[in-house]
Design an enzyme around this catalytic site. Structure first.
Site, PDB file in Angstrom:
ATOM      1  N   CYS A  73      -4.788  36.705 -20.046  1.00  0.00           N
ATOM      2  CA  CYS A  73      -4.117  35.759 -19.155  1.00  0.00           C
ATOM      3  C   CYS A  73      -5.006  34.536 -18.989  1.00  0.00           C
ATOM      4  CB  CYS A  73      -3.873  36.404 -17.787  1.00  0.00           C
ATOM      5  SG  CYS A  73      -2.904  35.362 -16.662  1.00  0.00           S
ATOM      6  N   ASN A 129      -6.755  45.191  -4.369  1.00  0.00           N
ATOM      7  CA  ASN A 129      -7.332  46.296  -5.126  1.00  0.00           C
ATOM      8  C   ASN A 129      -8.647  45.847  -5.743  1.00  0.00           C
ATOM      9  OD1 ASN A 129      -5.086  48.221  -4.848  1.00  0.00           O
ATOM     10  ND2 ASN A 129      -3.944  46.665  -5.976  1.00  0.00           N
ATOM     11  N   GLU A 179      -1.272  47.330 -21.430  1.00  0.00           N
ATOM     12  CA  GLU A 179      -1.109  48.306 -20.345  1.00  0.00           C
ATOM     13  C   GLU A 179       0.265  48.176 -19.689  1.00  0.00           C
ATOM     14  OE1 GLU A 179      -5.794  48.875 -19.243  1.00  0.00           O
ATOM     15  OE2 GLU A 179      -4.516  47.982 -17.725  1.00  0.00           O
ATOM     16  N   CYS A 239      -6.776  33.357 -11.823  1.00  0.00           N
ATOM     17  CA  CYS A 239      -6.841  33.665 -10.383  1.00  0.00           C
ATOM     18  C   CYS A 239      -8.137  34.422 -10.118  1.00  0.00           C
ATOM     19  CB  CYS A 239      -5.641  34.506  -9.957  1.00  0.00           C
ATOM     20  SG  CYS A 239      -4.068  33.694 -10.306  1.00  0.00           S
ATOM     21  N   SER A 261       3.598  34.379  -6.584  1.00  0.00           N
ATOM     22  CA  SER A 261       2.280  34.665  -6.018  1.00  0.00           C
ATOM     23  C   SER A 261       1.821  33.473  -5.201  1.00  0.00           C
ATOM     24  CB  SER A 261       1.289  34.959  -7.151  1.00  0.00           C
ATOM     25  OG  SER A 261       1.664  36.157  -7.785  1.00  0.00           O
ATOM     26  N   LEU A 262       1.825  33.622  -3.893  1.00  0.00           N
ATOM     27  CA  LEU A 262       1.490  32.509  -3.013  1.00  0.00           C
ATOM     28  C   LEU A 262       0.014  32.590  -2.600  1.00  0.00           C
ATOM     29  CD1 LEU A 262       3.350  30.262  -2.034  1.00  0.00           C
ATOM     30  CD2 LEU A 262       3.620  31.515   0.108  1.00  0.00           C
ATOM     31  N   HIS A 263      -0.305  33.636  -1.874  1.00  0.00           N
ATOM     32  CA  HIS A 263      -1.690  33.992  -1.509  1.00  0.00           C
ATOM     33  C   HIS A 263      -2.401  33.027  -0.577  1.00  0.00           C
ATOM     34  CE1 HIS A 263      -0.885  36.979  -4.408  1.00  0.00           C
ATOM     35  NE2 HIS A 263      -1.268  36.348  -5.479  1.00  0.00           N
ATOM     36  N   CYS A 312      -2.026  46.673  -8.939  1.00  0.00           N
ATOM     37  CA  CYS A 312      -1.919  45.216  -9.084  1.00  0.00           C
ATOM     38  C   CYS A 312      -3.285  44.591  -9.257  1.00  0.00           C
ATOM     39  CB  CYS A 312      -1.324  44.587  -7.837  1.00  0.00           C
ATOM     40  SG  CYS A 312       0.291  45.160  -7.416  1.00  0.00           S
ATOM     41  N   CYS A 340       6.347  48.627 -14.876  1.00  0.00           N
ATOM     42  CA  CYS A 340       5.659  47.342 -14.733  1.00  0.00           C
ATOM     43  C   CYS A 340       5.170  46.940 -16.128  1.00  0.00           C
ATOM     44  CB  CYS A 340       4.494  47.481 -13.755  1.00  0.00           C
ATOM     45  SG  CYS A 340       3.513  45.982 -13.603  1.00  0.00           S
ATOM     46  N   GLY A 367      -0.663  39.013 -17.562  1.00  0.00           N
ATOM     47  CA  GLY A 367      -0.094  37.802 -18.148  1.00  0.00           C
ATOM     48  C   GLY A 367       0.808  37.045 -17.204  1.00  0.00           C
ATOM     49  N   GLU A 368       1.162  35.839 -17.619  1.00  0.00           N
ATOM     50  CA  GLU A 368       2.059  34.993 -16.837  1.00  0.00           C
ATOM     51  C   GLU A 368       3.399  34.915 -17.584  1.00  0.00           C
ATOM     52  OE1 GLU A 368       2.515  33.681 -13.956  1.00  0.00           O
ATOM     53  OE2 GLU A 368       4.297  32.696 -14.730  1.00  0.00           O
ATOM     54  N   SER A 375       7.496  38.180 -11.860  1.00  0.00           N
ATOM     55  CA  SER A 375       6.472  37.668 -10.945  1.00  0.00           C
ATOM     56  C   SER A 375       5.711  36.522 -11.606  1.00  0.00           C
ATOM     57  CB  SER A 375       5.504  38.800 -10.591  1.00  0.00           C
ATOM     58  OG  SER A 375       4.487  38.325  -9.732  1.00  0.00           O
ATOM     59  N   CYS A 400      -8.366  38.476  -9.652  1.00  0.00           N
ATOM     60  CA  CYS A 400      -7.594  39.327 -10.565  1.00  0.00           C
ATOM     61  C   CYS A 400      -8.406  39.680 -11.811  1.00  0.00           C
ATOM     62  CB  CYS A 400      -6.321  38.595 -10.976  1.00  0.00           C
ATOM     63  SG  CYS A 400      -5.280  39.524 -12.109  1.00  0.00           S
TER      64      CYS A 400
HETATM   65  N1  SAH Z   1       1.033  36.257 -13.460  1.00  0.00           N
HETATM   66  C1  SAH Z   1       1.977  36.836 -12.558  1.00  0.00           C
HETATM   67  C2  SAH Z   1       2.120  38.340 -12.684  1.00  0.00           C
HETATM   68  C3  SAH Z   1       0.878  39.199 -12.751  1.00  0.00           C
HETATM   69  S1  SAH Z   1      -0.001  39.659 -11.329  1.00  0.00           S
HETATM   70  C4  SAH Z   1       1.660  36.447 -11.143  1.00  0.00           C
HETATM   71  O1  SAH Z   1       0.639  35.825 -10.919  1.00  0.00           O
HETATM   72  O2  SAH Z   1       2.467  36.715 -10.246  1.00  0.00           O
HETATM   73  C5  SAH Z   1       1.011  40.588 -10.256  1.00  0.00           C
HETATM   74  C6  SAH Z   1       0.571  40.419  -8.793  1.00  0.00           C
HETATM   75  O3  SAH Z   1      -0.675  41.086  -8.523  1.00  0.00           O
HETATM   76  C7  SAH Z   1       0.365  38.966  -8.425  1.00  0.00           C
HETATM   77  O4  SAH Z   1       0.924  38.679  -7.180  1.00  0.00           O
HETATM   78  C8  SAH Z   1      -1.152  38.887  -8.380  1.00  0.00           C
HETATM   79  O5  SAH Z   1      -1.580  37.797  -7.635  1.00  0.00           O
HETATM   80  C9  SAH Z   1      -1.496  40.228  -7.769  1.00  0.00           C
HETATM   81  N2  SAH Z   1      -2.917  40.565  -7.907  1.00  0.00           N
HETATM   82  C10 SAH Z   1      -3.817  40.065  -8.776  1.00  0.00           C
HETATM   83  N3  SAH Z   1      -5.026  40.614  -8.587  1.00  0.00           N
HETATM   84  C11 SAH Z   1      -4.897  41.496  -7.573  1.00  0.00           C
HETATM   85  C12 SAH Z   1      -5.798  42.399  -6.937  1.00  0.00           C
HETATM   86  N4  SAH Z   1      -7.050  42.518  -7.331  1.00  0.00           N
HETATM   87  N5  SAH Z   1      -5.300  43.189  -5.951  1.00  0.00           N
HETATM   88  C13 SAH Z   1      -4.015  43.103  -5.580  1.00  0.00           C
HETATM   89  N6  SAH Z   1      -3.116  42.278  -6.158  1.00  0.00           N
HETATM   90  C14 SAH Z   1      -3.558  41.472  -7.138  1.00  0.00           C
END
Ligand code: SAH
Length: 337
Positions: free
Chosen positions: A106, A288, A86, A110, A212-214, A329, A99, A157-158, A189, A113
């Site tokens: 992956c 999302n 995608e 997380c 990605s901190l979160h 995302c 994107c 993916g990472e 990212s 995700c």
């Molecule tokens: N593996 C990389 C890139 C892919 S995800 C990373 O972790 O950064 C791209 C971004 O979308 C990341 O910040 C991820 O944490 C965020 N993301 C993942 N699931 C999400 C969701 N359900 N809603 C919003 N953002 C999300």
């Protein structure tokens, strides 16, 4: 297979014993005129067009399906029946951004995700990354959208777990005779792989890094992101500082706001304290929805933002597009048909 790399172009033109201006002509058709069909390359002799079509293909993939929504479109790029990736094209006022997915599946796991659900990660090659960009360019061109000028490697993916292919892709994207997209228009990212962030800083490239901190404490971060069990926040932030020192690029910290999980004022204060003195930007991401996951979007985005701003942290909120075609995302997942 006729690839998108210069080396492969060379190989193809050498095989056919072509003069170098022919190679340039072909390159122009592919990269400047966005033509992937040899029969349409009208300044080549008919016989050569035929020969090329018989022996080579411009890409190994095709766009199997397009799902459009206001401001964004999701392309399903099919490399093989069981390898569909995608790619999202997002249009802004004067440019479009693509994107790109860096892996099929992956392994990062997380918990909020969709990308990790299902298949284990398979690295995509540099060419497979470049083909996503190429299709996005053609799509934007055909749809009359603004040209694709920016790249975010933020799909499935990472990217730093696919390091060498990522570098190959960045060099194809940068190449003035191919995509000609400058490093300041590329953002990678990462979930926060500390050794690879250091390695990227050492390459001499200066792409933008989004991390990605979160969560602003290790305990909560470990609950959300298994990678936090491998790398502490302290180590992560020090690698990011090093990245900024080496590249001059400010790091963006992504923070997905999950209702009742990481979105209280206390979390905001903790985040502000953690990032105090760092030359950085916080990008707040609305959550999302992902089917089967119980997280909910935060109702406190503005309040959270204010907590950070009052403490001198630069903040932006990500515009969320594409949710209605699961292109936003965290909603992307690769599929086997
Ligand atoms: N593996 C990389 C890139 C892919 S995800 C990373 O972790 O950064 C791209 C971004 O979308 C990341 O910040 C991820 O944490 C965020 N993301 C993942 N699931 C999400 C969701 N359900 N809603 C919003 N953002 C999300």
């Amino acid at each position: 297979m006729f690839g998108l790399t210069d080396r492969e172009l060379d190989r193809a033109t050498n095989t056919l014993g072509l003069a170098s201006y022919r190679k340039d002509q072909i390159r122009q058709w592919i990269y400047e005129k966005h033509v992937g069909d040899f029969s349409l390359m009208t300044n080549l002799p008919a016989q050569l067009r035929q020969q090329l079509a018989q022996q080579f293909a411009v890409t190994e993939s095709r766009v199997a399906e397009v799902q459009k929504t206001a401001g964004a479109a999701k392309l399903l790029v099919e490399f093989a029946k069981d390898l569909v990736v995608e790619t999202v094209v997002i249009s802004y006022r004067s440019w479009s951004t693509v994107c790109v997915s860096s892996q099929f599946g992956c392994d990062m796991g997380c918990v909020f995700c969709a990308s990790g659900v299902g298949s284990p990660a398979v690295n995509l090659s540099s060419q497979q990354l470049a083909e996503q960009l190429w299709h996005a360019r053609i799509f934007a061109n055909q749809q009359g959208l603004n040209p694709v000028r920016n790249i975010v490697v933020m799909g499935v993916g990472e990217p730093l777990a696919n390091f060498d292919n990522l570098l190959g892709f960045i060099s194809a994207a940068n190449d003035p005779s191919r995509f000609a997209i400058g490093q300041r228009r590329i953002t990678v990212s990462t979930v926060g792989l500390v050794p690879q962030i250091k390695k990227l800083a050492d390459t001499g490239l200066a792409v933008y890094l989004a991390v990605s901190l979160h969560a602003a404490n290790d305990e909560l971060r470990r609950r959300l992101m298994p990678v936090a069990g491998r790398h502490s926040l302290q180590d992560l932030l020090s690698a990011c500082r090093k990245y900024t020192e080496a590249t001059g690029r400010r790091v963006t910290y992504e923070y997905v706001l999950l209702r009742g999980v990481n979105d209280t004022d206390t979390h905001g204060v903790e985040l502000a304290n953690l990032l105090k003195g760092h030359n950085c930007l916080v990008n707040l991401i609305p959550f999302n929805a992902v089917p089967g996951l119980s997280f909910a979007p935060s109702l406190r985005t503005e309040e959270f933002r204010r907590v950070l701003e009052q403490r001198g942290i630069n903040v932006t909120t990500r515009r969320s597009l594409g949710g209605d075609v699961s292109a936003a995302c965290g909603q992307l997942r690769n599929r086997r048909k």
